[in-house]
Design a protein around this motif. Structure first.
Motif, short mmCIF file in Angstrom:
data_model
loop_
_atom_site.label_atom_id
_atom_site.label_comp_id
_atom_site.label_asym_id
_atom_site.label_seq_id
_atom_site.Cartn_x
_atom_site.Cartn_y
_atom_site.Cartn_z
N ASP A 1 9.79 4.74 -1.66
CA ASP A 1 8.74 3.86 -1.19
C ASP A 1 8.92 2.46 -1.74
O ASP A 1 8.78 1.47 -1.04
CB ASP A 1 7.40 4.41 -1.71
CG ASP A 1 6.45 4.68 -0.59
OD1 ASP A 1 6.94 4.99 0.51
OD2 ASP A 1 5.24 4.57 -0.81
N PHE A 2 9.20 2.39 -3.05
CA PHE A 2 9.34 1.09 -3.71
C PHE A 2 10.50 0.29 -3.12
O PHE A 2 10.41 -0.92 -2.92
CB PHE A 2 9.52 1.29 -5.22
CG PHE A 2 9.66 -0.01 -5.95
CD1 PHE A 2 8.57 -0.84 -6.13
CD2 PHE A 2 10.89 -0.42 -6.45
CE1 PHE A 2 8.69 -2.05 -6.78
CE2 PHE A 2 11.03 -1.63 -7.11
CZ PHE A 2 9.93 -2.45 -7.27
N SER B 1 11.48 0.56 -0.27
CA SER B 1 11.10 0.33 1.14
C SER B 1 12.23 0.70 2.09
O SER B 1 12.54 -0.05 3.02
CB SER B 1 10.69 -1.13 1.36
OG SER B 1 9.93 -1.60 0.30
N PRO C 1 3.70 -2.41 -4.10
CA PRO C 1 3.92 -2.58 -2.67
C PRO C 1 5.39 -2.44 -2.24
O PRO C 1 5.66 -2.21 -1.07
CB PRO C 1 3.42 -3.99 -2.40
CG PRO C 1 3.47 -4.68 -3.70
CD PRO C 1 3.30 -3.65 -4.76
N LYS D 1 -0.07 3.15 4.74
CA LYS D 1 1.34 2.71 4.81
C LYS D 1 1.50 1.48 5.70
O LYS D 1 2.29 0.59 5.38
CB LYS D 1 2.20 3.85 5.35
CG LYS D 1 2.38 4.95 4.31
CD LYS D 1 3.77 5.51 4.28
CE LYS D 1 3.93 6.33 3.00
NZ LYS D 1 5.27 6.87 2.82
N ARG E 1 0.92 -1.77 3.80
CA ARG E 1 1.53 -1.94 2.49
C ARG E 1 2.19 -3.28 2.25
O ARG E 1 2.20 -3.79 1.14
CB ARG E 1 2.56 -0.84 2.26
CG ARG E 1 1.93 0.48 1.97
CD ARG E 1 2.92 1.42 1.42
NE ARG E 1 3.65 0.82 0.33
CZ ARG E 1 4.83 1.24 -0.07
NH1 ARG E 1 5.40 2.26 0.53
NH2 ARG E 1 5.45 0.66 -1.07
N PHE E 2 2.82 -3.83 3.30
CA PHE E 2 3.61 -5.04 3.08
C PHE E 2 2.86 -6.31 3.48
O PHE E 2 3.44 -7.37 3.63
CB PHE E 2 4.92 -4.94 3.86
CG PHE E 2 5.70 -3.71 3.50
CD1 PHE E 2 6.28 -3.60 2.26
CD2 PHE E 2 5.82 -2.66 4.40
CE1 PHE E 2 6.98 -2.45 1.91
CE2 PHE E 2 6.51 -1.51 4.05
CZ PHE E 2 7.09 -1.40 2.80
#
Lengths: 142, 834
Positions: free
Chosen positions: A51-52, A54, B250, B333, B336-337
């Motif tokens: 997740d980190f 991405s 994040p 999700k 998240r960004f």
């Protein structure tokens, strides 16, 4: 009162063998419960690392221009269009390289963590033997 | 099912707890930390031994690594396997936490020490007090702050009848009930064992502890809050384990997958950055609103949200809370960004050279946000961008913005309810593009939770301690007396002020008196519940008012009763303190009663706002009373009443000659009397809940006079007076019914006129005494002055003038002529008075 959690060393972990005779309970904790808990923790952290880094979003946007910096080619002369096309291509390549590098770096770290996640439970099972073996060696083996 | 028992002797947990206490858990934990260093040292020694011929190094290395490894295993075994094990479901003693076991052991010891045969709740309390966490919770509940614990406990023990002396004390039935209650509470709270906090809550089943709680002004709900507060602080102090957290943040995809934002960097502020760099305060509470924003924005397609609420209600706080969630990586999700940019509308609309430049800027801003792919635009006071009547500082960009709102860009906007109706609903397309969230003030329960999180920072900063009662008092006074800000801001700010003030005074514990005195000094009104001298004054209020008012017993009784209701907290909080209609002829004491009341309740006559209602006879004059909205670039007119009450919310409002005001203006007061608030011309809500409103009128004076001449009883007079006023169309029934009391002031009798004269002359004598001259008046002189100062139409109103003309002038002339000197006693007779 949902925020109240059990504190300190008293964390209760469900144990099917908790009320079994001490020996069975102990072996189940040593050989199964604790190693399984450590392994699940490591798996969770692998997921967090994926997740980190991405990985998902980096793959989805792999060939997008770097920082989405792309020049519009509409209304341009043909030679300008070709020049801009190559500039945009470079931007996409830069984006792809940086993202690929990040994906690989992330994957390597995840794999190491996973390997660690496999090794630590095994090490935990071996911990008492290892301790006794090393202490014995230090005292009796010349 | 086996029978539930409580038997520590049969509990395996008790045996284990003894092991735990004997082993001193703290040493074990220190040793674990030490073993990390031992292990690393061992590894280094092992590496070194590879380069050394001496085998001793490898032996030491083996020993260090081996012993630390073995210790780790032993530690894990002891603390993770052996000690934490609720064993027997039927024996409550097996379900106690280790600290609770220590509490039970201590309570047994105290029982033995005091030579009692049974373990009573007081001994359980003694045990709780000895434990670290129990003592902390008791202090938070205010127990033991003013007196030493041991004194309270020993005095309570002395009250219990000693039945017999024994070596094996048993748990008394009441104590067992308490423990069972503690167990129920632990189950309800989702705990797997009975903690010290549960035992404390369980104690509330005993009569003795109920009495303690009553003395501390606490109830069971408060006690549960105290226990939860402790759990929260404990969890926070331990911090969150890095490996056990749900996310590492994040992620780096936010920067490497999305676009540049040069235009946004010029006209907007990245809130994510402000929060990451710690430039925004932490947001507490508001979970529902934050979650709603998240859910709306996570929708695919059109997903924009508009927060509607008054200024200062916390709209920006909610958005900061939402961004905090993004920064921590705790959002859905798809969110998240996201980067949230707060658009600086002022910068966007200013410095424009050419026609159409604003529109171009807005287009570029939205284009960039759409291209970057992870932008949420935040517009504060969104109505300025789509104003239906664009003026200075506002445009109508709805046509430009609308296409982007249908899916290209996420937008969070804020506005007030008034502007929403005025500007946003005027563009139906824009209004439809947003999901509405109406932001309301958090309720008091929510504010308690917010304060529980904020107060500990103040405690560590200022070296002070907030008991739970003080927290409650803080919320009470800020709800009741602070009206210029919404919750939770006003409570947090007041808590901060109180903490700093306590630190300056060297006060360690925040008590309710400190909060009350601080707020009282700010608003010049007593905020503490009436007690001591003030309670006596309230009880004898009629006497106090009668020092200034002659006769008018009914009026005085009505206002005194209203004040007592207000100060004891019985009255409805959402109405003014008191609303009265004083009816009667001129010069009988209506205004004087109002002044006396202002002095008695608000400390000074100066806290009286006097409005002459005869100036508001036209319908259009309403704007002079409540103000008018700004129009055509001009600032609105200030309202005489609303501005005065907004500036001095703790005042007596005297509406003189109310019958002369226009009927529509009287209707305005219906809302004030009912809800204690009034919306002024600019849309601002003015709070009247801390005012006493007195309306006076001469209407019906003749009716009162005639009725009294005909010896109509008081009750009948009042009823027929109200009928008379309604029949004559002077006041509408709904207006009259809104008053707490309609009071008929009687014309003054000859005797009362003389008393008024005496009262005024005694004031004059008091003033002369300051000049060290004793002035006395003969009864004949008083009679003569009373006669001169009375007018059949104006009552006692000419009295002051008569005393000035006849008595004061004479004294002044004699003073100047040297006939009256310092230290002299002067007796003034009727002959001296012209």
């Amino acid at each position: 009162m949902d925020e109240a959690k059990p504190q300190g060393f008293r964390v209760f972990q469900p144990n099917r063998f908790r009320n079994s005779p001490v020996v069975i309970g102990f072996f189940s904790w040593w050989l199964y419960e604790k190693p399984a808990f450590i392994f699940s923790l490591m798996l969770k952290n692998c997921d967090k690392l994926l997740d980190f880094f991405s990985i998902g979003i980096l793959l989805q946007t792999l060939f997008l221009p770097w920082k989405r910096d792309e020049i519009d080619t509409t209304n341009l002369a043909l030679d300008d269009k070709i020049r801009v096309f190559f500039m945009n291509l470079v931007s996409r390549l830069v984006g792809a390289v940086v993202r690929l590098f990040t994906i690989f770096a992330g994957l390597i770290i995840v794999v190491i963590t996973f390997a660690f996640g496999l090794a630590v439970p095994i090490l935990f099972i071996a911990l008492p033997f290892l301790g006794i073996f090393l202490i014995f060696n230090s005292i009796f083996v010349s | 099912m086996s029978q539930i028992i409580f038997d520590p002797r049969q509990s395996k947990n008790f045996a284990k707890a003894k092991v735990y206490h004997n082993l001193e858990a703290g040493i074990f934990q220190t040793l674990v930390k030490l073993s990390y260093f031992v292990f690393i040292l061992g590894v280094f020694l092992f590496i070194y031994s590879r380069f050394s011929a001496d085998s001793i190094y490898v032996k030491i290395a083996y020993f260090l690594v081996g012993s630390s490894s073995f210790y780790w295993f032993f530690y894990e075994f002891l603390f993770e396997y052996y000690l934490p094990s609720p064993v027997d479901d039927a024996n409550r003693a097996d379900q106690l936490s280790t600290d609770s076991i220590a509490i039970i052991e201590e309570s047994i010891n105290v029982t033995l020490k005091n030579k009692f045969a049974s373990i009573e709740p007081i001994f359980l309390l003694a045990g709780i007090e000895k434990s670290k966490e129990g003592r902390y919770m008791l202090l938070r509940a205010g127990f033991g702050l003013d007196r030493d614990f041991s004194n309270i406990i020993s005095s309570e023990i002395n009250k219990i009848a000693r039945i017999q002396v024994g070596n094996e004390p048993v748990f008394s039935p009441v104590t067992l009930v308490c423990i069972e209650e503690a167990h129920s509470n632990a189950i309800a709270a989702g705990r797997v064992e009975i903690t010290a906090g549960d035992l404390l809550i369980g104690l509330s089943k005993s009569e003795f502890f109920q009495h303690v709680l009553f003395e501390l002004k606490m109830d069971l709900k408060d006690l549960i809050s105290v226990v939860n507060w402790y759990s929260l602080l404990l969890a926070k102090s331990k911090g969150e384990n890095f490996l056990l957290k749900d996310t590492f943040g994040p992620g780096i995809g936010r920067d490497w997958s999305f676009g540049y934002t040069p235009v946004l960097n010029r006209f907007a502020i990245n809130i994510n950055d402000s929060i990451e760099f710690g430039m925004s305060p932490t947001v507490y509470g508001r979970k529902n609103e934050i979650d709603t924003i998240e859910n709306i924005l996570a929708k695919s397609g059109q997903s924009n949200v508009i927060l509607i609420g008054d200024h200062g209600i916390g709209k920006k706080t909610i958005i900061n809370g939402f961004v905090q969630k993004i920064v921590k990586g705790e959002v859905l999700k798809s969110m998240r960004f996201m980067n949230v940019f707060k658009v600086d509308t002022g910068a966007l609309l200013s410095g424009v050279g050419q026609q159409g430049e604003i529109e171009m800027r807005i287009t570029r801003l939205f284009n960039e946000a759409a291209r970057a792919g992870n932008i949420i635009l935040f517009f504060e006071d969104f109505h300025a961008l789509i104003s239906a009547e664009p003026g200075v500082g506002s445009v109508n960009a709805s046509e430009i913005i609308l296409p982007y709102l249908s899916g290209g860009v996420h937008v969070i906007a804020t506005t007030t309810l008034e502007q929403y109706h005025k500007s946003i609903e005027a563009s139906p397309g824009i209004a439809a593009a947003f999901d509405r969230i109406e932001v309301k003030e958090p309720d008091e329960t929510e504010v308690v939770k917010i304060l529980e999180e904020t107060v500990p920072y103040m405690e560590s900063r200022d070296g002070i301690f907030w008991p739970y009662q003080s927290l409650k008092e803080l919320i009470r006074v800020s709800a009741r007396y602070v009206h210029n800000k919404p919750f939770p801001e006003k409570a947090i700010e007041l808590a901060d002020e109180v903490s700093v003030s306590a630190a300056k005074q060297g006060q360690k514990v925040i008590n309710t008196d400190l909060i009350d005195s601080l707020v009282s000094s700010k608003i010049d009104v007593p905020v503490k519940e009436a007690e001591g001298e003030e309670a006596k004054k309230l009880i004898n209020l009629e006497g106090f008012l009668h020092k200034r008012i002659i006769g008018q017993d009914e009026a005085i009784k009505a206002v005194a009763s209203a004040m007592r209701r207000a100060r004891t907290g019985i009255q409805d909080r959402n109405r003014p303190i008191g609303t009265f209609l004083f009816l009667g002829p001129t010069g009988v004491g209506k205004t004087e009663t109002s002044k006396a009341l202002a002095e008695a309740y608000f400390g000074s006559e100066k806290n009286m706002i006097r409005i002459d209602m005869s100036e508001f006879q036209e319908q259009s004059s309403v704007y002079r009373l409540i103000g008018s909205p700004p129009a055509a670039g001009k600032a609105g007119e200030k309202g005489q009443l609303t501005t005065a009450v907004a500036d001095n919310p703790f005042s007596l409002v005297l509406l003189d000659e109310i019958e002369k005001a226009h009927k529509d203006i009287l209707t305005l007061f219906l809302q004030v009397f009912d809800d204690g608030r009034l919306t002024d011309g600019t849309g601002r809500t003015i709070d009247f809940t801390n005012t006493i409103i007195i309306a006076t009128s001469n209407a019906g004076s003749e009716f009162i006079r005639e009725s009294l001449q005909n010896a109509v009883p008081e009750e009948q007079l009042k009823k027929s007076l109200l009928d008379f006023l309604q029949k004559q169309g002077i006041f509408a029934p709904e207006f009259l019914n809104r008053f707490d009391a309609v009071v008929a002031f009687h014309p003054l009798s000859r005797e009362q006129i003389v008393q008024v004269a005496q009262l005024m002359l005694s004031e004059l004598a008091k003033r002369m005494l300051e000049k060290e001259i004793t002035v006395q008046f003969t009864p004949e002189a008083v009679q003569k002055l009373a006669q001169a100062g009375f007018d059949p139409v104006y009552g006692a109103r000419p009295m002051r003038r008569a005393i000035q003309d006849r008595a004061e002038n004479m004294i002044a002339n004699n003073l100047l002529a040297g006939k009256i000197t310092r230290g002299q006693r002067v007796l003034i007779s009727d002959k001296d008075i012209a």
